[in-house]
Scaffold this active site. Structure first.
Site, PDB file in Angstrom:
ATOM      1  CG  ASP A 155      73.926  59.041  44.375  1.00 56.63           C
ATOM      2  OD1 ASP A 155      74.089  60.283  44.495  1.00 56.63           O
ATOM      3  OD2 ASP A 155      72.800  58.506  44.379  1.00 56.63           O
ATOM      4  CG  ASP A 185      75.574  63.350  45.669  1.00 54.81           C
ATOM      5  OD1 ASP A 185      74.825  62.638  46.383  1.00 54.81           O
ATOM      6  OD2 ASP A 185      76.588  62.905  45.081  1.00 54.81           O
ATOM      7  CD  GLU A 222      55.199  72.672  31.386  1.00 53.63           C
ATOM      8  OE1 GLU A 222      56.261  72.825  30.753  1.00 53.63           O
ATOM      9  OE2 GLU A 222      54.726  71.547  31.637  1.00 53.63           O
ATOM     10  CG  ASP A 253      54.756  67.993  33.436  1.00 52.68           C
ATOM     11  OD1 ASP A 253      55.748  68.721  33.407  1.00 52.68           O
ATOM     12  OD2 ASP A 253      54.578  67.043  32.642  1.00 52.68           O
ATOM     13  CG  ASP A 278      71.023  63.403  48.362  1.00 55.33           C
ATOM     14  OD1 ASP A 278      71.045  64.448  49.061  1.00 55.33           O
ATOM     15  OD2 ASP A 278      72.037  62.686  48.160  1.00 55.33           O
ATOM     16  CG  HIS A 307      62.860  71.278  34.534  1.00 52.02           C
ATOM     17  ND1 HIS A 307      61.800  72.071  34.940  1.00 52.02           N
ATOM     18  CD2 HIS A 307      62.312  70.230  33.884  1.00 52.02           C
ATOM     19  CE1 HIS A 307      60.669  71.517  34.543  1.00 52.02           C
ATOM     20  NE2 HIS A 307      60.945  70.388  33.905  1.00 52.02           N
ATOM     21  CG  ASP A 308      61.335  71.692  30.619  1.00 54.88           C
ATOM     22  OD1 ASP A 308      62.003  70.658  30.846  1.00 54.88           O
ATOM     23  OD2 ASP A 308      60.122  71.802  30.889  1.00 54.88           O
ATOM     24  CG  ASP A 318      56.813  69.116  38.738  1.00 51.44           C
ATOM     25  OD1 ASP A 318      55.910  69.074  37.898  1.00 51.44           O
ATOM     26  OD2 ASP A 318      57.870  69.771  38.584  1.00 51.44           O
TER      27      ASP A 318
HETATM   28  C1  GLC Z   1      56.979  69.321  31.000  1.00 52.26           C
HETATM   29  C2  GLC Z   1      58.234  69.225  31.840  1.00 52.26           C
HETATM   30  C3  GLC Z   1      59.307  68.569  31.044  1.00 52.26           C
HETATM   31  C4  GLC Z   1      58.844  67.175  30.680  1.00 52.26           C
HETATM   32  C5  GLC Z   1      57.513  67.221  29.955  1.00 52.26           C
HETATM   33  C6  GLC Z   1      56.888  65.861  29.924  1.00 52.26           C
HETATM   34  O1  GLC Z   1      57.139  70.183  29.924  1.00 52.26           O
HETATM   35  O2  GLC Z   1      58.581  70.473  32.332  1.00 52.26           O
HETATM   36  O3  GLC Z   1      60.529  68.507  31.730  1.00 52.26           O
HETATM   37  O4  GLC Z   1      59.797  66.552  29.888  1.00 52.26           O
HETATM   38  O5  GLC Z   1      56.571  68.053  30.584  1.00 52.26           O
HETATM   39  O6  GLC Z   1      56.511  65.499  31.237  1.00 52.26           O
END
Ligand code: GLC
Length: 570
Positions: A36, A32, A275, A217, A40, A347-348, A109
């Site tokens: 905030d 950051d 993904e 995604d 960023d 991140h998941d 993404d």
């Molecule tokens: C994918 C992303 C996840 C998101 C989901 C809906 O699995 O990695 O973070 O919440 O799709 O977009």
């Protein structure tokens, strides 16, 4: 069009992403610069030297598009602008130029299974059946013989990923729309040619700007069975529509069309990674086939579901046997014709060292052992920010510490609706919540972990007092220096990139061993994936050792210590 730091050349035509290491930046939690409490784009620029030193070739940016941020940017309201939270389009151009100047690349993404419900396409679509984008989403009438808008009148029984029915009633239109995720994430109707056209135009706009590919995604959800039929019920009382929306009838056509319309006419090669929850090895091999495939690689899920007992909110102990068999199965199945992506974290996912490793007694050893087996597989490895310093799950005191839409929804439903014991639900959230991945990057022991001088959007992990980049950079034996050595090995030895994979049966349950072979060069990995020492057949090749996570002076040729890993090349 933005200037590129480096222009595409003929050599780009090769599949450059095969020898690359990708680093995922979850921008909101990385660095950051405007205090905030939210990371960023300028914060990334400040740390490019760090990523270069680590040996990273490609950066994947989690979504930075304009978004109401209900799902931290996976709900896009404008695909062609940057959310003011993260900076501006000019900041992004500057980042891209700085990345290219260092000989690195950047992928974005691509979230096109759904948009935000604030996207102008959806706002128009929900407003009127006459709108130009009227058919860009899945609109359906209420179930015949029911009162529209009342519970039970939804067009089918599917549940949404973030809880509740997958359908939302819109009185203005007198119809329901489909959302596989939150109700603020309506699914785009890919069966409508204009929708696809708009997506390809947007993708081309980004490629013209100079980016090097996309992480796509939930891309295997874009083709749905047009009947949208009821499905067998889940534990939560909703139908599990997976068989009807995952890997649907036209998935290959759509991805082939995308490849044709977006990538084929461009010089050079792009990193495209889809993904794909639920994808099978056979499907993945076909998607990534070097001749007939549509994508460079896919993210499969099998190895990150081995510690769940049914749905995501259950836990069971992962067995080393299962892990080993799963990893080896994917290596073998994609073989020489397909291509794997290799990841533990994103991140998941909760942090792997807490999940499959040991984040107390053998924190350093298990972080490095898990890294070694992953990176020395055949495929392209991904490092999620903080993984390279062994970041762990955090301690969430109570529900107020969580930020993730999925976690909060689960808590509300489990405790509020189903009356489950709050302490038990919190316990499973602590283990499995996506927020474990999302705590701020630990740059230093400073109060905001060197991430921010403001108040961070999610709590920093208290262990930043000892677990940080500052503590590990240049420190011999640190997780960070180990990652550097591991990444350097890939860049130095073609066998790591191109070698054929074969599992080795050592007859010991705790050990995962495999061989990579290229010409007359053989690389061998022996890893003890457990807290207990294990005896091994006497090691006759100590002089071939190229990497180890225990000091060489402590190596016992007859056994592997807890989480010890040894890599040989000859
Ligand atoms: C994918 C992303 C996840 C998101 C989901 C809906 O699995 O990695 O973070 O919440 O799709 O977009």
């Amino acid at each position: 069009m933005a200037a590129r730091g480096a222009s595409r050349s003929a050599s780009d035509n090769e599949a450059w992403w095969k020898s690359a290491v990708v680093y995922q930046i979850y921008v909101r939690s990385f660095a950051d610069t405007d205090d905030d409490g939210i990371g960023d784009l300028p914060g990334i620029v400040e740390h490019l030297d760090y990523l270069q030193e680590l040996g990273i070739d490609v950066i994947w940016l989690s979504p930075v598009y304009r978004s109401p941020q209900e799902d931290n940017g996976y709900d896009v309201s404008d695909y062609q602008d940057v959310d003011p939270l993260f900076g501006t389009l000019e900041d992004l151009d500057r980042l891209l130029a700085a990345v290219h100047l260092r000989g690195m690349r950047l992928i974005m993404d691509l979230v096109v299974n759904h948009t935000s419900d604030q996207h102008p396409w959806f706002l128009a679509s929900r407003g009127s059946r006459e709108a130009a984008t009227s058919e860009w989403y899945f609109w359906r009438d209420a179930r015949p013989g029911t009162v529209p808008g009342e519970p039970g009148s939804e067009p089918n029984n599917w549940g949404a990923s973030f809880g509740g029915s997958a359908w939302e009633w819109v009185p203005e239109r007198g119809q329901y729309y489909l959302h596989l995720f939150a109700r603020s994430q309506p699914d785009l109707n890919w069966d409508n040619p204009e929708t696809r056209e708009a997506v390809y135009t947007m993708m081309n706009w980004w490629l013209d700007r100079g980016i090097d590919g996309f992480r796509m995604d939930v891309i295997n959800f874009i083709s749905k069975d047009p009947r949208l039929p009821d499905a067998p019920l889940n534990r939560d009382g909703y139908g599990d529509g997976m068989p009807y929306f995952s890997h649907g009838p036209r998935i290959r056509d759509y991805l082939a069309e995308m490849k044709h319309r977006v990538f084929d006419s461009r010089p050079g090669s792009y990193l495209t990674v889809g993904e794909m929850p639920g994808v099978t090895p056979e499907q993945a091999r076909d998607f990534t086939d070097q001749v007939h495939g549509q994508l460079a690689m896919v993210f499969q899920y099998e190895h990150v579901t081995l510690d769940a007992d049914g749905d995501k909110w259950t836990h069971r102990r992962m067995s080393v046997n299962d892990l080993r068999d799963t990893l080896a199965k994917w290596q073998t199945a994609l073989g020489e014709s397909g291509w794997n992506s290799l990841y533990w974290n994103n991140h998941d996912q909760p942090r792997v060292v807490s999940r499959y490793g040991n984040d107390t007694t053998y924190w350093r050893e298990s972080a490095t052992a898990l890294a070694t087996v992953l990176h020395l597989h055949r495929g392209t490895p991904y490092v999620f920010q903080g993984e390279e310093i062994g970041m762990t799950n955090t301690r969430f005191a109570g529900i107020d510490d969580f930020r993730d839409i999925e976690s909060l929804d689960h808590y509300t439903r489990a405790v509020g609706t189903h009356g489950e014991d709050a302490a038990v639900v919190l316990d499973i959230l602590r283990r499995r919540s996506r927020d474990n991945a999302r705590t701020p990057m630990q740059w230093s022991a400073a109060s905001g972990a060197g991430f921010t001088t403001g108040s961070p959007w999610i709590g920093v992990n208290p262990n930043h007092s000892w677990l940080s980049v500052a503590a590990q950079r240049g420190a011999p034996g640190s997780v960070y220096e180990y990652y550097r050595a591991l990444i350097a090995l890939r860049h130095r030895l073609p066998v790591v990139v191109d070698g054929h994979f074969a599992a080795i049966d050592t007859g010991r349950d705790q050990i995962y061993a495999f061989r990579r072979q290229l010409g007359d060069v053989t690389l061998t990995v022996h890893a003890n994936l457990s807290d207990l020492p294990v005896s091994v057949d006497r090691d006759r090749r100590p002089r071939d050792l190229v990497l180890a996570n225990y000091p060489r002076s402590r190596i016992d040729l007859d056994r592997l210590e807890p989480w010890e890993v040894r890599v040989y090349v000859r």
